[in-house]
Design a protein around this motif. Sequence first.
Motif, PDB file in Angstrom:
ATOM      1  N   ALA A   1       2.053   4.290  16.939  1.00 13.74           N
ATOM      2  CA  ALA A   1       2.427   3.340  17.903  1.00 13.74           C
ATOM      3  C   ALA A   1       2.518   1.993  17.083  1.00 13.74           C
ATOM      4  N   ALA A   2       1.525   1.729  16.002  1.00 14.25           N
ATOM      5  CA  ALA A   2       1.485   0.658  15.274  1.00 14.25           C
ATOM      6  C   ALA A   2       2.708   0.604  14.268  1.00 14.25           C
ATOM      7  N   ASP A   3       3.066   1.725  14.056  1.00 14.59           N
ATOM      8  CA  ASP A   3       4.318   1.718  13.098  1.00 14.59           C
ATOM      9  C   ASP A   3       5.736   1.614  13.726  1.00 14.59           C
ATOM     10  N   ALA A   4       5.512   2.035  15.123  1.00 14.19           N
ATOM     11  CA  ALA A   4       6.910   1.898  15.967  1.00 14.19           C
ATOM     12  C   ALA A   4       6.718   0.389  16.190  1.00 14.19           C
ATOM     13  N   LEU A   5       5.836  -0.277  16.480  1.00 20.42           N
ATOM     14  CA  LEU A   5       5.927  -1.732  16.883  1.00 20.42           C
ATOM     15  C   LEU A   5       6.330  -2.585  15.510  1.00 20.42           C
ATOM     16  N   VAL A   6       5.731  -2.414  14.426  1.00 23.38           N
ATOM     17  CA  VAL A   6       6.321  -3.109  13.281  1.00 23.38           C
ATOM     18  C   VAL A   6       7.668  -2.703  12.696  1.00 23.38           C
ATOM     19  N   GLU A   7       8.231  -1.471  12.898  1.00 30.27           N
ATOM     20  CA  GLU A   7       9.416  -1.201  12.453  1.00 30.27           C
ATOM     21  C   GLU A   7      10.460  -2.286  12.632  1.00 30.27           C
ATOM     22  N   GLY A   8      10.959  -2.625  11.518  1.00 30.45           N
ATOM     23  CA  GLY A   8      11.949  -3.616  11.510  1.00 30.45           C
ATOM     24  C   GLY A   8      11.393  -5.244  11.694  1.00 30.45           C
ATOM     25  N   ALA A   9      10.145  -5.284  11.520  1.00 28.05           N
ATOM     26  CA  ALA A   9       9.556  -6.651  11.275  1.00 28.05           C
ATOM     27  C   ALA A   9       9.899  -7.201  10.015  1.00 28.05           C
ATOM     28  N   ARG A  10      10.119  -8.669  10.163  1.00 31.39           N
ATOM     29  CA  ARG A  10      10.398  -9.317   9.091  1.00 31.39           C
ATOM     30  C   ARG A  10       9.554 -10.652   8.994  1.00 31.39           C
ATOM     31  N   GLY A  11       8.915 -10.893   7.833  1.00 33.20           N
ATOM     32  CA  GLY A  11       8.159 -12.250   7.677  1.00 33.20           C
ATOM     33  C   GLY A  11       9.150 -13.016   7.050  1.00 33.20           C
ATOM     34  N   PHE A  12       8.601 -14.457   7.299  1.00 36.90           N
ATOM     35  CA  PHE A  12       9.360 -15.773   6.423  1.00 36.90           C
ATOM     36  C   PHE A  12       8.617 -16.332   5.520  1.00 36.90           C
ATOM     37  N   GLY A  13       7.685 -15.557   4.873  1.00 38.68           N
ATOM     38  CA  GLY A  13       6.924 -16.270   3.916  1.00 38.68           C
ATOM     39  C   GLY A  13       5.305 -16.645   4.459  1.00 38.68           C
ATOM     40  N   HIS A  14       5.210 -17.614   5.121  1.00 36.73           N
ATOM     41  CA  HIS A  14       4.059 -17.884   5.574  1.00 36.73           C
ATOM     42  C   HIS A  14       3.266 -17.093   6.573  1.00 36.73           C
ATOM     43  N   ASN A  15       4.357 -16.284   7.322  1.00 39.33           N
ATOM     44  CA  ASN A  15       3.701 -15.395   8.544  1.00 39.33           C
ATOM     45  C   ASN A  15       3.995 -14.206   7.952  1.00 39.33           C
ATOM     46  N   ASN A  16       4.109 -13.719   6.897  1.00 36.70           N
ATOM     47  CA  ASN A  16       3.904 -12.397   6.579  1.00 36.70           C
ATOM     48  C   ASN A  16       2.879 -11.600   6.987  1.00 36.70           C
ATOM     49  N   PHE A  17       1.597 -12.439   7.002  1.00 36.26           N
ATOM     50  CA  PHE A  17       0.280 -11.712   7.288  1.00 36.26           C
ATOM     51  C   PHE A  17       0.419 -11.205   8.703  1.00 36.26           C
ATOM     52  N   LYS A  18       1.169 -11.703   9.559  1.00 36.59           N
ATOM     53  CA  LYS A  18       1.268 -11.198  11.045  1.00 36.59           C
ATOM     54  C   LYS A  18       1.683  -9.517  11.011  1.00 36.59           C
ATOM     55  N   ILE A  19       2.340  -9.163  10.187  1.00 39.32           N
ATOM     56  CA  ILE A  19       2.994  -7.812  10.123  1.00 39.32           C
ATOM     57  C   ILE A  19       1.728  -6.994   9.932  1.00 39.32           C
ATOM     58  N   PRO A  20       0.661  -6.887   8.902  1.00 36.86           N
ATOM     59  CA  PRO A  20      -0.345  -6.170   8.808  1.00 36.86           C
ATOM     60  C   PRO A  20      -1.540  -6.464  10.184  1.00 36.86           C
ATOM     61  N   LEU A  21      -1.542  -7.873  10.475  1.00 36.05           N
ATOM     62  CA  LEU A  21      -2.349  -8.251  11.367  1.00 36.05           C
ATOM     63  C   LEU A  21      -2.263  -7.455  12.912  1.00 36.05           C
TER      64      LEU A  21
END
Lengths: 168, 326
Positions: free
Chosen positions: B288-308
């Motif tokens: 489920a978590a993999d499906a959620l973050v598929e295609g997620a893109r960080g912009f530098g300062h917010n990259n941490f949100k993907i693993p978070l």
Amino acid sequence: MHFTINGQRYEADVDIRTSLLDLAREHLGLTGSKKGCDHGQCGACTMLVNGRRINACLTLAVMHQDDEIVTIEGLGSVENLHPMQDAFVRHDGYQCGYCTPGQICSAVGMLDEVAKGWPSHVTGDLTDVSLDDAEISERMSGNICRCAAYPNIVDAIREVAAKEEVSA
Amino acid sequence: MKPFDYARADTVEAAVAGGGRFIAGGTNLLDLMKLQVETPEKLVDISRLDLNRIEERDDGGLTIGALVPNSDLAADPRVIERYEVLSRALLAGASGQLRNKATTGGNLLQRTRCYYFYDTAAACNKREPGSGCDAIGGFNRIHAILGTSEQCIATHPGDMPVAMRALDATIVTQKADGDKRRVPIGDFYRLPGDTPQIENVLEPGELITHVELPAPVANARHLYRKVRDRASYAFALVSVAGVVAVEDGRIAHAALAFGGLAHLPWRNPAVEQALVGQQPGTAAFEAAADALVEGARGFGHNNFKIPLVRRTLIASLRDLTGEASA
């Protein structure tokens, strides 16, 4: 415009843009409520409107002409302190004092919310509300004290809550 | 603050015919007007309209008036009993003072807290279409990782709407011509695309009058988990609203919505499809978590949100299913 503040009737001819806070401070001479951030972030302007605590900086005076407004001046006086004012003095619940009127108005409104059984973010079972230090801190998080008198503020509020036997 | 005209509306009909911006709680609009981010020419005060009740629906759901304050909604015994995720989300938002003033309708329309949207000296396509986006390449710690565009990476800041998305709420409106319509919350908000200034499907003069909640899902656990920079009175970095039911050892129902990730309260059917029919456990939660973050893109300062958000979802699913860490 007409207003009822601390049980007294006021007439004022003010700009439509005037916030409830600026009305009290700049036009009616009620300077107890303080302007900290003017953006609803610090709570120094907290007043009780129809018994509910709100940020007076984030509302227009014109919208409150039919409301019962209470400011710190209406809670108590130097000769006759409100129990919350008295507790703040005895527990040293302030240093510079700038946030104190907002803290006290907020605390009074907050205890009413607890008495009504309103839960908070830290309440475990939302149907079983009681007041401990974690609850007081969470419920008062909209009032910032830059002197960080928080431990004594919590002490003062806890004492008043216990005296008034505030619980849902 | 720029000068404006003011009128108080006594009826919904008068409000929608009033030709101005609606103001009720005002906690967001007045803040933005002080900064001249918002400069309405006319305010129509709707705060005295008869839209402040929570009523039973025939199907076992609730109809919430648009003017019900956040604090009253959070504390309503019916909401606590049937829709705990909604109470929890409301209580996780703002402060006691703000919740006493902020309304249900207004909270749905809360605007982004992007620093550049607030700063009138900065470029912001949402505030001033065509001016650019200073958040892309700037300080973007609080910004979106899903559904972004080249024009805007702002997030919707709310908590309540995230819970309402997980509850399949319907937003009821009345248009300036008197027509009423019902919009599922999943169709209400818009991604930024090329028009980040348009955040929802409301037409000019259209007023939110109610929010309908369908009957609650039977035997479901509810959760609102909010991760933020301090323990109280802060916007979500990421948040999860979950309603999950387990029957006979398998996940029978999963509704999961997310705050802090996108321009709108985010919900992705693939996340729920990865769970329904599965046994609760690490394998299903990670899928489920993999499906959620598929295609997620960080912009530098917010990259941490993907693993978070990945970890936050998995932890939430453990709580929602009672499945201890495996």
